[in-house]
Design an enzyme around this catalytic site. Structure first.
Site, short mmCIF file in Angstrom:
data_model
loop_
_atom_site.label_atom_id
_atom_site.label_comp_id
_atom_site.label_asym_id
_atom_site.label_seq_id
_atom_site.Cartn_x
_atom_site.Cartn_y
_atom_site.Cartn_z
CG ASP A 112 6.74 -4.75 -4.74
OD1 ASP A 112 6.82 -3.39 -3.50
OD2 ASP A 112 5.42 -5.19 -4.54
CD GLU A 151 4.48 -7.68 -1.11
OE1 GLU A 151 4.05 -7.90 0.23
OE2 GLU A 151 3.33 -7.19 -1.90
#
Length: 232
Positions: free
Chosen positions: A7, A9
């Site tokens: 993942d 950000e």
């Protein structure tokens, strides 16, 4: 089988608009279960942090100012991922940012096989919410630590969700699969049929005589009564 659940950000939604990565989190899975190996790094995006993005992940420009540039960790990241299958929630978003960062350095894009867990979830739960929080709630994955988005935490949660989406933690105990991997040789024996001549079924003279004698002993046999009724 090696898979990397990962993942990111970012500072925004579109790398083409100048937005950059600020965090990468990866969880290694081997044969369907986390191996314990992870890759995690915060990154200096070399730009400001929009308030909308800060509200999502809580990473400020001040916090990221002394973190490494993507160029400093790119080789390590690519080596960690290697040729593993990538498991991503909304793969187009994360792959777009990773490949944009690689392109800035003149490096080739990642061409790994990718599993998008949003696609898996929509097939399994059509018409229902498929956000990471919704899937954690539906599958009993504890996400109480997730007060804000965080790349490594989200990758850890996604790994647990992915396990449930693909059969649960006992999917490795596949007896049918194990049986299929075991070759069994079955010996067959050819059987030669022996054709015998047909048996005679015609009654002999002695059998006919015995039958007549037996019938003579019967009193008012039903077939004679039926014949008499038919004749009257």
């Amino acid at each position: 089988m090696r898979e990397i659940v990962f993942d990111t950000e970012t500072t925004g939604l579109d790398p083409r608009a100048g937005h950059r990565l600020v965090e990468i989190g990866c969880v290694e899975m081997v044969n369907g279960l986390p191996s314990g190996e992870t890759f995690h790094v915060y990154l200096n995006p070399q730009r400001d942090m929009p308030d909308e993005a800060f509200q999502v992940h809580g990473l400020s420009s001040e916090f990221l100012s002394d973190k490494p540039l993507f160029a400093a960790i790119a080789e390590h990241f690519v080596a960690f991922v290697a040729d593993a299958r990538l498991v991503i929630h909304n793969a187009q978003f994360d792959m777009g940012f990773i490949n944009a960062e690689l392109d800035r350095l003149g490096l080739p894009p990642l061409k790994n096989d990718v599993v998008d867990t949003i696609t898996l979830a929509r097939r399994k739960f059509p018409g229902q919410r498929v956000s990471l929080d919704a899937l954690c709630e539906r599958m009993g994955v504890d996400n109480t630590r997730r007060t804000k988005h965080g790349a490594l935490l989200d990758a850890e949660l996604l790994a647990d969700v992915y396990i449930e989406l693909t059969g649960g933690r006992q999917r490795g105990f596949d007896l049918m699969g194990a049986a299929a991997e075991t070759q069994t040789v079955v010996e067959t024996t050819a059987v030669r049929l022996v054709v015998r001549p047909p048996r005679p079924h015609a009654a002999s003279e002695a059998e006919i005589a015995a039958h007549v004698a037996f019938l003579a002993k019967l009193k008012q046999p039903i077939w004679l009564l039926a014949a008499a009724e038919a004749a009257s």
